[in-house]
Scaffold this motif. Structure first.
Motif, mmCIF file in Angstrom:
data_model
loop_
_atom_site.group_PDB
_atom_site.id
_atom_site.type_symbol
_atom_site.label_atom_id
_atom_site.label_comp_id
_atom_site.label_asym_id
_atom_site.label_seq_id
_atom_site.Cartn_x
_atom_site.Cartn_y
_atom_site.Cartn_z
ATOM 1 N N VAL A 193 0.858 -1.183 0.000
ATOM 2 C CA VAL A 193 0.000 0.000 0.000
ATOM 3 C C VAL A 193 0.893 1.231 0.000
ATOM 4 C CG1 VAL A 193 -1.745 1.311 1.273
ATOM 5 C CG2 VAL A 193 -1.853 -1.193 1.188
ATOM 6 N N VAL A 194 0.606 2.180 -0.885
ATOM 7 C CA VAL A 194 1.422 3.382 -0.984
ATOM 8 C C VAL A 194 1.257 4.199 0.288
ATOM 9 C CG1 VAL A 194 1.801 5.513 -2.254
ATOM 10 C CG2 VAL A 194 1.237 3.409 -3.474
ATOM 11 N N GLY A 195 2.371 4.681 0.847
ATOM 12 C CA GLY A 195 2.324 5.533 2.029
ATOM 13 C C GLY A 195 2.890 4.838 3.246
ATOM 14 N N HIS A 196 2.935 5.597 4.348
ATOM 15 C CA HIS A 196 3.441 5.083 5.607
ATOM 16 C C HIS A 196 2.484 5.491 6.730
ATOM 17 C CE1 HIS A 196 7.091 5.108 3.109
ATOM 18 N NE2 HIS A 196 7.520 4.120 3.886
ATOM 19 N N GLY A 197 2.634 4.832 7.864
ATOM 20 C CA GLY A 197 1.879 5.216 9.042
ATOM 21 C C GLY A 197 0.719 4.286 9.310
ATOM 22 N N LEU A 198 -0.086 4.698 10.307
ATOM 23 C CA LEU A 198 -1.195 3.868 10.747
ATOM 24 C C LEU A 198 -2.214 3.656 9.633
ATOM 25 C CD1 LEU A 198 -1.816 5.273 14.331
ATOM 26 C CD2 LEU A 198 -0.992 3.006 13.741
ATOM 27 N N HIS A 199 -2.454 4.684 8.846
ATOM 28 C CA HIS A 199 -3.462 4.542 7.797
ATOM 29 C C HIS A 199 -3.044 3.504 6.774
ATOM 30 C CE1 HIS A 199 -5.550 5.609 4.024
ATOM 31 N NE2 HIS A 199 -6.571 5.824 4.841
ATOM 32 N N ALA A 200 -1.772 3.514 6.372
ATOM 33 C CA ALA A 200 -1.301 2.523 5.414
ATOM 34 C C ALA A 200 -1.384 1.120 6.010
ATOM 35 C CB ALA A 200 0.127 2.852 4.988
ATOM 36 N N ALA A 201 -1.023 0.978 7.303
ATOM 37 C CA ALA A 201 -1.088 -0.341 7.928
ATOM 38 C C ALA A 201 -2.529 -0.835 8.023
ATOM 39 C CB ALA A 201 -0.450 -0.283 9.314
ATOM 40 N N ALA A 202 -3.462 0.077 8.384
ATOM 41 C CA ALA A 202 -4.865 -0.331 8.476
ATOM 42 C C ALA A 202 -5.417 -0.718 7.104
ATOM 43 C CB ALA A 202 -5.685 0.792 9.089
ATOM 44 N N THR A 203 -5.068 0.043 6.093
ATOM 45 C CA THR A 203 -5.526 -0.293 4.741
ATOM 46 C C THR A 203 -4.954 -1.632 4.290
ATOM 47 O OG1 THR A 203 -5.622 2.067 4.240
ATOM 48 C CG2 THR A 203 -5.635 0.556 2.371
ATOM 49 N N MET A 204 -3.693 -1.862 4.640
ATOM 50 C CA MET A 204 -3.093 -3.156 4.312
ATOM 51 C C MET A 204 -3.881 -4.293 4.962
ATOM 52 S SD MET A 204 -1.069 -5.650 5.995
ATOM 53 C CE MET A 204 -0.069 -4.797 7.190
ATOM 54 N N GLY A 205 -4.306 -4.104 6.215
ATOM 55 C CA GLY A 205 -5.090 -5.147 6.869
ATOM 56 C C GLY A 205 -6.413 -5.406 6.178
ATOM 57 N N ARG A 206 -7.038 -4.344 5.691
ATOM 58 C CA ARG A 206 -8.302 -4.524 4.968
ATOM 59 C C ARG A 206 -8.081 -5.292 3.667
ATOM 60 N NH1 ARG A 206 -11.098 1.359 4.900
ATOM 61 N NH2 ARG A 206 -12.795 0.131 3.944
ATOM 62 N N LEU A 207 -7.015 -4.969 2.958
ATOM 63 C CA LEU A 207 -6.754 -5.650 1.696
ATOM 64 C C LEU A 207 -6.374 -7.112 1.932
ATOM 65 C CD1 LEU A 207 -4.800 -2.924 -0.328
ATOM 66 C CD2 LEU A 207 -7.241 -3.452 -0.340
ATOM 67 N N ARG A 208 -5.598 -7.350 2.977
ATOM 68 C CA ARG A 208 -5.203 -8.743 3.245
ATOM 69 C C ARG A 208 -6.424 -9.587 3.603
ATOM 70 N NH1 ARG A 208 -3.413 -11.482 8.093
ATOM 71 N NH2 ARG A 208 -2.275 -13.365 7.477
ATOM 72 N N THR A 209 -7.316 -8.998 4.404
ATOM 73 C CA THR A 209 -8.548 -9.720 4.734
ATOM 74 C C THR A 209 -9.388 -9.967 3.495
ATOM 75 O OG1 THR A 209 -8.537 -8.696 6.931
ATOM 76 C CG2 THR A 209 -10.614 -9.649 6.164
ATOM 77 N N ALA A 210 -9.429 -8.960 2.613
ATOM 78 C CA ALA A 210 -10.193 -9.127 1.386
ATOM 79 C C ALA A 210 -9.612 -10.229 0.515
ATOM 80 C CB ALA A 210 -10.233 -7.811 0.621
ATOM 81 N N VAL A 211 -8.305 -10.314 0.439
ATOM 82 C CA VAL A 211 -7.684 -11.378 -0.358
ATOM 83 C C VAL A 211 -8.050 -12.742 0.201
ATOM 84 C CG1 VAL A 211 -5.467 -12.392 -1.018
ATOM 85 C CG2 VAL A 211 -5.802 -9.937 -1.199
ATOM 86 N N HIS A 212 -8.047 -12.862 1.539
ATOM 87 C CA HIS A 212 -8.446 -14.141 2.148
ATOM 88 C C HIS A 212 -9.888 -14.477 1.777
ATOM 89 C CE1 HIS A 212 -5.401 -15.884 4.885
ATOM 90 N NE2 HIS A 212 -4.861 -14.662 4.810
ATOM 91 N N ASN A 213 -10.760 -13.460 1.841
ATOM 92 C CA ASN A 213 -12.165 -13.722 1.538
ATOM 93 C C ASN A 213 -12.353 -14.083 0.069
ATOM 94 O OD1 ASN A 213 -12.837 -13.139 4.179
ATOM 95 N ND2 ASN A 213 -13.241 -10.979 3.768
ATOM 96 N N PHE A 214 -11.698 -13.345 -0.822
ATOM 97 C CA PHE A 214 -11.830 -13.641 -2.246
ATOM 98 C C PHE A 214 -11.228 -14.996 -2.600
ATOM 99 C CE2 PHE A 214 -11.804 -8.804 -2.925
ATOM 100 C CZ PHE A 214 -13.182 -8.746 -2.801
#
Length: 896
Positions: free
Chosen positions: A580-601
């Motif tokens: 995910v482009v960027g750094h910080g808490l927002h990038a980490a949280a977005t990464m968690g959403r995408l990783r969860t989405a990949v698991h679901n898909f």
């Protein structure tokens, strides 16, 4: 002595100036005018000589040019061949002479007999001049006494077409005509010289006028009187003046110098070394003759600022001139000003050097480095241990961690760096920590509260020579974070009250940076904890791949890099890496959403390109949802690579969205980057993704990574990719874990600027004996044969315990495929970590589990399948669908 010195100067001046009644400016004017006249006359004479020479040279060049031009004229050879050459050539030479501006043009034969001449009676007579050089083919110029008088002439040969000299041509001018041209230039030269003389005289007059203003038109005697007045002033000034001769004798001392040095009346004329009352340093300076500027010397109870210069710099007599100023009071003031300047300079340097990083220990060390030795001999900094963890500090000086120690020596008996200290309430550190005010101890040997902390160490500190202490609390935003201790040893005096403010200023500059570091450490710890909680803590069990991985957080904070290993039905495994482009808490949280989405898909068991399309839609919706919030928190984009490996077919299907291509290490050790179709980053939308399918030999290493591994500001991306290839190549048998370590050592610095995720998987192939498959004809009678074949294969694998469950599930799934599906129908059994049964057909209709009513005859088959198997599901393929079911393997019997 002063009168004698004055008389000597008067005699010297009169010997130079003479007894002329003129002023100094007048004498200089006469001298300059004489010099200018001489220079102008010399210039006029030189110009006349130069003009004469230039005119003579011009006459020779013109004569030569005319003679050559006539000799090469087209009609000359023709005229020479006629019976009477003179009749043809005489008119031509006269016309040419008039037009060329020469006095004669003579054409002659090779014996020197003239064909032409300005005087007709000279035709037929011998030429006056040398013809030998011209007969030899050369051009010859000379001055002769000819028929026209003194002449300057040039003779050139006339050649026929064969190059033979057949005649001669001579052209020239009379010398008197040349001289007349020079005479015509003389008036111009004289006029120019007169103009230069007038201009130079005017400039000299202006210079003399300026000199007259500067000397006020004084005559030598008048200037002597002026020097007498100067002597009078010399003895009345409040600055001592000494003149010392080259032999070291005192020639002159004014009244102020006598008072400052307490000189005797007969001091003038005596050697300086014999003058009473002078300090040896002062005598050494006065006799050295060297230059000195504001050197401070002691004379009794006075501090004198001494300046010394030589007297022969402008051609005067050798010696030195010395000036003396009483700077006793000024020295005291300047000393205090110097102390204030040094303190301001220290604070300025502290502002630049303290707080360069968001690291509390580094900031504390910078504070100690600035203060030693300019303010203290030793500095120790103690912070609450909770501050180093990013937490709020305690209210008492317990649990203090010493994080910085610096001093002028390396072996002070202070507490060592890294030690955890509990300060007693009686110590200056604890008092300052509790009150927030600085504590000053001018004499440590008599401070009982400080000694109570550690009597043995306190005695060692005093014996070491440390005698004074300032304990300054480090506080920011109303919170005390620790204490800074400034120590002084026997080389310097104790601290005083005035120095408390300086210590407070120094600590204040560090306190804000330390508090910022504490807050940053807390936020960083939270972000790291969040990110690590979102990343996989352990890889799932599977048999298709041997996997090694590494994740390194960036130096600047957490980021959005992630990876995953996801088991899929049929023994397959999905490998995922994203950023995910960027750094910080927002990038980490977005990464968690995408990783969860990949698991679901991935549970939908869709192809990689379709999964990336779903993920792209999700990122687009996230961007839309956050468009109205803080722009800095919006997702700019993300990249991802998704790969599915099937150990049965050894085929790997991959697709990528803006991500770097993976690396493949073949069993022979060669490392390559496959030509994988490139898709746009996630979130852009509107563009399809494409897949690539590769057949991998068993033992091939598949290397997935994020851009932080190969990208660096100090090198191009191609260089990083080549370094990765070199780190991977040549090691086909190296385990993935060792390969991860080798790659990181080869490509990354100790503290990377960006997050790095690295996933290396070595492929395994399922042995052919562990796979069985059958084609099923679309006839219900074929179900019994398939059950019988499957039971035989289970007996071969030693899984006869699963015969009943397998026959039940297989009957239901094959029967459904025959009734509700279409050909081709295929059955496959896979013996892996579980027993997998797959039934495929040519339709894409998916069965659903439901509760059947008591009056219904059907609808209970899938319910039996779900209750009998560990799990089951459906996946789609280009040819139709596959219904799969997994059975847990029976546990081996315990050995007795």
């Amino acid at each position: 002595m002063v009168d004698r010195f004055t008389r000597l100067r008067r005699i010297s001046w009169r010997s130079l100036a003479g007894k002329s009644p003129r002023s100094v400016a007048g004498q200089v004017f006469v001298l300059q005018v004489a010099l200018v006249v001489l220079l102008v006359a010399s210039a006029v004479f030189a110009l006349m000589l130069q003009s004469q020479r230039d005119t003579d040279d011009e006459a020779r060049r013109r004569s030569l040019a005319v003679a050559q031009t006539f000799a090469h004229s087209p009609g000359v050879l023709t005229a020479l061949r006629t019976p009477a050459p003179s009749k043809v050539l005489q008119p031509l030479t006269e016309a040419g002479r008039a037009s060329a501006g020469v006095d004669f043009i003579v054409v002659m034969d090779t014996k020197g007999i003239r064909y032409t001449h300005p005087l007709p009676d000279r035709i037929g007579k011998r030429f006056v001049g040398a013809i030998g050089p011209s007969l030899a083919g050369r051009v010859h110029t000379e001055s002769v006494d000819g028929p026209l008088g003194q002449e300057v002439q040039a003779t050139v040969p006339v050649r026929d077409t064969g190059g033979r000299v057949v005649a001669l041509v001579s052209a020239g001018m009379k010398v008197k005509n040349v001289t007349s041209q020079v005479d015509r230039q003389i008036p111009v030269i004289l006029a120019g010289g007169a103009a230069a003389l007038g201009l130079a005289t005017g400039v000299t007059a202006l210079v003399s006028r300026r000199l007259r203003r500067q000397t006020r038109s004084l005559a030598p005697d008048e200037m002597s009187r002026m020097y007498d007045h100067h002597d009078a002033v010399l003895h009345s000034v409040r600055e001592g003046v000494l003149i010392i001769g080259d032999d070291g004798r005192l020639l002159l001392a004014n009244d102020e110098a006598r008072r400052l040095l307490d000189l005797p009346p007969d001091a003038e004329g005596r050697p300086v070394t014999q003058l009473p009352g002078l300090a040896s340093e002062t005598v050494g300076l006065l006799t050295s003759g060297r230059m000195a500027t504001d050197e401070v010397h002691l004379a009794g109870a006075r501090l004198l600022a001494v300046n010394q210069r030589p007297t022969d710099r402008d051609g005067g007599p050798k010696g030195t001139v010395v000036t003396l100023r009483d700077s006793t009071e000024l020295q005291a003031l300047s000393g205090r000003a110097e102390v204030a300047r040094e303190r301001l300079e220290l604070l300025y340097d502290a502002g630049l050097a303290i707080g360069t990083t968001l690291d509390a220990a580094r900031t504390a060390d910078e504070l100690a480095q600035v203060a030693v030795p300019r303010f203290a001999d030793f500095v120790s900094v103690d912070l609450a241990d909770a501050v180093l963890r990013g937490e709020e500090p305690a209210t008492t000086a317990t649990g203090m961690r010493r994080i910085a120690v610096r001093g002028v020596q390396d072996d002070p008996p202070l507490y060592e760096k890294g030690r955890l200290i509990d300060f007693l309430p009686s110590t200056p550190q604890a008092r300052g920590y509790g009150t927030g005010h600085l504590e000053l101890v001018t004499d440590l040997s008599s401070e009982s509260g400080w000694r109570a902390q550690d009597p043995e160490r306190a005695a060692a500190i005093v014996d070491y020579g440390i005698h004074s202490l300032i304990s300054a609390p480090i506080q920011a935003r109303g919170v005390v974070l620790g204490v800074a201790n400034f120590w002084r040893s026997k080389e310097h005096g104790p601290f005083d009250e005035e120095e408390l403010s300086l210590a407070e200023e120094l600590v204040a500059r560090a306190a804000v940076s330390i508090d910022n570091a504490r807050r940053y450490a807390r936020e960083h710890a939270l972000a790291v904890t969040l990110q690590r909680s979102l990343l996989p803590r352990a890889l799932p069990e599977q048999s298709a791949l041997e996997v090694g991985y590494r994740y390194l957080p960036a130096q600047s904070g957490v980021s959005g890099d992630w990876f995953d290993v996801i088991p899929l039905p049929g023994g397959r495994v999905a490998l995922v890496v994203g950023d995910v482009v960027g750094h910080g808490l927002h990038a980490a949280a977005t990464m968690g959403r995408l990783r969860t989405a990949v698991h679901n898909f991935s549970t939908l068991d869709v192809p990689p390109d379709e999964l990336l399309s779903h993920l792209d839609d999700l990122v687009g919706r996230i961007d839309q949802d956050e468009a109205g919030t803080d722009a800095a928190a919006a997702v700019v984009g993300a990249t991802c690579l998704y790969a599915i490996y099937d150990p049965v077919t050894r085929r790997c299907t991959m697709a990528r969205a803006g991500h770097l291509a993976p690396a493949l290490v073949a069993p022979d050790g060669s490392a390559t980057f496959p030509d994988l179709p490139h898709g746009p980053p996630l979130g852009l939308g509107g563009m399809p993704f494409r897949t690539a399918e590769l057949e991998l030999a068993e033992g091939t290493q598949l290397v997935l990574y994020t851009d932080g591994l190969v990208e660096d500001r100090r090198r191009d991306l191609d260089v990083g990719m080549e370094l990765l290839r070199e780190a991977l190549a040549g090691h086909p048998d190296r385990p993935p874990e060792q390969s991860c370590r080798a790659v990181l050592d080869a490509l990354l610095p100790s503290r990377p600027k960006d997050d790095v995720a690295l996933l290396i998987a070595r492929t395994r192939a399922l042995p052919p004996g562990r796979v069985a498959d059958w084609d099923v004809p679309p006839d219900p009678a074929a179900v019994a044969g398939i059950r019988l074949a499957a039971a035989g294969k289970l007996d071969e694998w030693g899984l006869s315990e699963l015969d009943f469950s397998m026959e039940l599930v297989l009957s239901e799934l094959v029967t459904n495929a025959i009734r509700h599906g279409c050909a081709p129908i295929h059955v496959r059994l896979i013996h892996d970590r579980t027993l997998i049964c797959e039934v495929s057909d040519g339709t894409s209709t998916s069965p659903h589990l439901r509760y059947a009513a008591t009056t219904e005859e059907g609808g209970r088959g899938l319910f039996l399948v779900s209750r009998t198997t560990e799990r089951w599901g459906t996946r789609y393929s280009p040819q139709g669908k596959v219904i799969w079911a997994e059975f847990p393997l029976p546990k081996p019997a315990a050995t007795r």
